[in-house]
Design a protein around this motif. Sequence first.
Motif, PDB file in Angstrom:
ATOM      1  N   ARG A   1       0.653  -1.092  -0.156  1.00 50.38           N
ATOM      2  CA  ARG A   1      -0.087  -0.098   0.134  1.00 50.38           C
ATOM      3  C   ARG A   1       1.273   1.270  -0.143  1.00 50.38           C
ATOM      4  O   ARG A   1       1.884   1.431   1.333  1.00 50.38           O
ATOM      5  N   ALA A   2       1.007   1.898  -1.018  1.00 51.38           N
ATOM      6  CA  ALA A   2       1.501   2.930  -1.280  1.00 51.38           C
ATOM      7  C   ALA A   2       0.971   4.071  -1.512  1.00 51.38           C
ATOM      8  O   ALA A   2      -0.519   4.129  -2.338  1.00 51.38           O
ATOM      9  N   VAL A   3       0.972   5.389  -1.629  1.00 57.80           N
ATOM     10  CA  VAL A   3       1.065   6.688  -1.970  1.00 57.80           C
ATOM     11  C   VAL A   3       1.982   7.111  -3.341  1.00 57.80           C
ATOM     12  O   VAL A   3       2.377   7.466  -2.434  1.00 57.80           O
ATOM     13  N   ALA A   4       1.538   7.444  -4.239  1.00 59.54           N
ATOM     14  CA  ALA A   4       2.908   8.218  -4.946  1.00 59.54           C
ATOM     15  C   ALA A   4       2.449   9.497  -5.247  1.00 59.54           C
ATOM     16  O   ALA A   4       1.696  10.174  -5.288  1.00 59.54           O
ATOM     17  N   PHE A   5       3.975  10.675  -5.354  1.00 58.76           N
ATOM     18  CA  PHE A   5       4.064  11.588  -4.622  1.00 58.76           C
ATOM     19  C   PHE A   5       4.708  12.018  -5.309  1.00 58.76           C
ATOM     20  O   PHE A   5       5.844  11.951  -5.944  1.00 58.76           O
ATOM     21  N   ASP A   6       3.787  12.906  -6.701  1.00 65.83           N
ATOM     22  CA  ASP A   6       4.777  13.559  -7.851  1.00 65.83           C
ATOM     23  C   ASP A   6       5.386  15.054  -7.753  1.00 65.83           C
ATOM     24  O   ASP A   6       3.758  15.622  -8.049  1.00 65.83           O
ATOM     25  N   MET A   7       5.657  16.207  -7.441  1.00 56.33           N
ATOM     26  CA  MET A   7       5.792  17.728  -7.323  1.00 56.33           C
ATOM     27  C   MET A   7       6.859  17.474  -8.037  1.00 56.33           C
ATOM     28  O   MET A   7       8.098  18.216  -7.520  1.00 56.33           O
ATOM     29  N   GLY A   8       6.637  18.492  -8.773  1.00 56.34           N
ATOM     30  CA  GLY A   8       7.289  19.349  -9.973  1.00 56.34           C
ATOM     31  C   GLY A   8       7.276  20.506  -9.782  1.00 56.34           C
ATOM     32  O   GLY A   8       6.808  21.484  -8.459  1.00 56.34           O
ATOM     33  N   GLY A   9       7.640  21.302 -10.548  1.00 55.82           N
ATOM     34  CA  GLY A   9       7.069  23.036 -10.518  1.00 55.82           C
ATOM     35  C   GLY A   9       6.295  24.000 -10.966  1.00 55.82           C
ATOM     36  O   GLY A   9       5.779  24.859 -10.233  1.00 55.82           O
TER      37      GLY A   9
ATOM     38  N   LEU B   1      -0.994  13.084  -6.525  1.00 51.35           N
ATOM     39  CA  LEU B   1      -1.088  11.643  -5.544  1.00 51.35           C
ATOM     40  C   LEU B   1      -1.615  10.929  -5.810  1.00 51.35           C
ATOM     41  O   LEU B   1      -2.894  11.165  -7.035  1.00 51.35           O
ATOM     42  N   THR B   2      -1.500   9.560  -6.574  1.00 50.08           N
ATOM     43  CA  THR B   2      -1.951   8.589  -6.745  1.00 50.08           C
ATOM     44  C   THR B   2      -1.792   7.503  -5.556  1.00 50.08           C
ATOM     45  O   THR B   2      -0.847   7.368  -5.139  1.00 50.08           O
ATOM     46  N   LEU B   3      -2.976   6.277  -5.444  1.00 53.47           N
ATOM     47  CA  LEU B   3      -2.495   4.998  -4.794  1.00 53.47           C
ATOM     48  C   LEU B   3      -3.026   4.519  -4.960  1.00 53.47           C
ATOM     49  O   LEU B   3      -3.272   3.920  -7.002  1.00 53.47           O
ATOM     50  N   LEU B   4      -1.760   3.770  -4.402  1.00 52.67           N
ATOM     51  CA  LEU B   4      -1.418   1.782  -4.393  1.00 52.67           C
ATOM     52  C   LEU B   4      -2.105   1.030  -3.873  1.00 52.67           C
ATOM     53  O   LEU B   4      -1.607   1.206  -2.834  1.00 52.67           O
ATOM     54  N   ASP B   5      -2.594  -0.163  -4.498  1.00 52.26           N
ATOM     55  CA  ASP B   5      -2.764  -0.685  -3.511  1.00 52.26           C
ATOM     56  C   ASP B   5      -2.780  -2.551  -4.177  1.00 52.26           C
ATOM     57  O   ASP B   5      -2.999  -2.745  -6.106  1.00 52.26           O
ATOM     58  N   ASP B   6      -2.012  -3.687  -3.881  1.00 55.15           N
ATOM     59  CA  ASP B   6      -1.314  -4.538  -3.973  1.00 55.15           C
ATOM     60  C   ASP B   6      -0.723  -4.737  -5.709  1.00 55.15           C
ATOM     61  O   ASP B   6      -0.891  -5.165  -6.137  1.00 55.15           O
ATOM     62  N   LEU B   7       0.291  -3.689  -5.288  1.00 55.78           N
ATOM     63  CA  LEU B   7       0.865  -3.225  -7.046  1.00 55.78           C
ATOM     64  C   LEU B   7       0.110  -3.723  -8.151  1.00 55.78           C
ATOM     65  O   LEU B   7      -0.044  -3.777  -8.762  1.00 55.78           O
ATOM     66  N   GLU B   8      -1.479  -2.679  -7.866  1.00 58.39           N
ATOM     67  CA  GLU B   8      -2.137  -2.422  -8.914  1.00 58.39           C
ATOM     68  C   GLU B   8      -2.451  -0.818  -8.717  1.00 58.39           C
ATOM     69  O   GLU B   8      -3.091  -0.060  -7.558  1.00 58.39           O
TER      70      GLU B   8
END
Length: 688
Positions: free
Chosen positions: A280-288, A293-300
Amino acid sequence: MSARLAVDIGGTFTDVVLETGTAAHSIKLLTTPDAPERAVLDGVRAILSEAKVAASDVTLVVHGTTLATNALIERKGARTALLTTDGFRDSVEMAWEHRFEQYDIYMERPEPLVPRDLRFGIPERVAADGAVLLALDEKAVRAVAIELRQRKIEAVAVCFLHSFTHEAHERRAGAILAEELPDVAISLSCEVCPEIREYERTSTTIANAYVLPRMAGYLGQLERDLKKEGIAGPLLLMMSSGGITTVDTARRYPVRLVESGPAGGAILALTVAAENAVARAVAFDMGGTTAKLTLLDDLELQRSRQFEVARAYRFVQGSGLPVRIPVIELVEIGAGGGSIARLDALGRIQVGPDSAGSVPGPACYGNGGTEPTVTDADTALGRLDPARFAGGALPLYPDKAKASLQALAVALKTDAQGAAAGVAEIVDETMASAARVHAVENGKDTADRTLIAFGGAAPLHAARLARKLGMKRVVVPVGAGVGSAFGFLRAPIAYEVVRTRHIRLDMFDAKMLNELFATMRAEAEAVVRPAAPGEELVETRHAFMRYRGQGHEIAVPLPNAAFAADAAPDLRRRFEATYETVFGRAIPKLEVEALTWTLSIATARPLPKPVKDLAKSAAPAPVGHREVLDPASGRRENAAIHERTALRPGMSLDGPALIVEDGTTTVVPQGFAARINAVGQIVLEDIA
């Protein structure tokens, strides 16, 4: 030696990554909005020179771009007309006939991309079941074509009522337009978006037509320029779905390139999650310009079939133009490094959503910007090394950063660093709030997840954001500052086909469905196979189903096999299991129906296996120290400075510290420990 290139054009920076068999190189340049390809070519030349790789050794170029998105937002696309069924030309203006801001009496809807005088009704009519009620008036189509020629139209969208059940009228109208207007780009809804719901289908087709001439010209020119540089490898394009496709497909359906950059970042996050055995993760992409942010569950990854662009109220759902394309579902916030800070009417700090962009950029760039931004705040707090920003290619000016913050400081009765701390804390809370809402809307929670941080600004803010969201661990991948570009090189070659066919399960027709999926498979494979000859292809099927009488559907995974005549009970079980997951319960004794069917095929890209934990060892002595103001505690701390290249797998250190690299800086606050895992990623753990 063979090499692969990835290029990501963002609102502020253009990132270029080069991977060879033994090493990876990256470079970050300011985007050139007047001619985006200029920064691309400058970056390609610079990185090939740095890596001492010949252009002829580049076997693949993967490109993600915001050009289509920007054309829609800035209304800088082609002069476009719409042909639709007589009597329905105002459907794009009526939209959903609801208010997205219930109590705002000054609410403004986004203007349609095609003005009313360029929307033409054509006599023809098809029923919902595909029966022809009124034949196409070909003379009317030719008459409209003559007017379009006189009015110098550059693109035409054709969207007739119920054409997803009967394509003949649209295809004939398209053929007539091609005869009469050979130099005009034509988009047919039966090709761009052959599914139910007229407003969304029309909006998507118009958006495709609107950006098609510009994108086709840009991609053609870029392809030629890369060949002039000596690069013979194919150019592939990143799509919003997380797959990559050929230039020919991108030219025909450029609307599928919207939000392609964030999709690359999500693919990278998926790889990082697998390497760290994170379920279970949250992908956090902060650029200029923005944070995603997007959620990942069970590698999906979470996926969707609808997205909004050019929102009138930038982060209010329903205020934009809908496009029905396969996308990775994410939440986007106007909270990037270039987001501008100001005080609102009540004297509170507000950050974004507007951005200083690459021109003039934050005040600390020294390019004429004067308004305070998040990057100015990070510079004033001591987080950024002025000589190392963007690999040293863009020196920062701390005095200009502090000067830009002075007006805020006076109003807040503090100094420039105090104002900077306020800006940093507000932007972190804005992102945390958006992540919480996004998780709740999807029936999930953010606590006890792992935050995967990438993008030039994300590692600066990741630890504080993790604490706000109740997360104990943060992972910063290798090359985090150009993470989306690295993700491009890990994406599969893929394509998704959609069809609407209304089927009630009590009237299940296995033969019709099997024929439909065979046709869809052939269409998808025709797109993917030329770019992936001989590779194994993975097929994924979904049905969009609902209880009869409901207004919307949920996506139900299907088996990748032919349907037997008695498959209806199994489909019902699959639907009810999915329905219970989303809503907590199924509804007994109600009829179930399916409206839309999707099939995607992709090249096999197995996720990596988890890496082994290593014995801890001490990090080398820091290369220096710098005073950094911690917004959370308000304390000025003497942070140790470590070069990321000097930290080997297994090494660990405690905060406060700054881990510096060319593309970004990772802030390790007091109470956090950092270690380097077996593949060189920084893992921050909250030990407070």
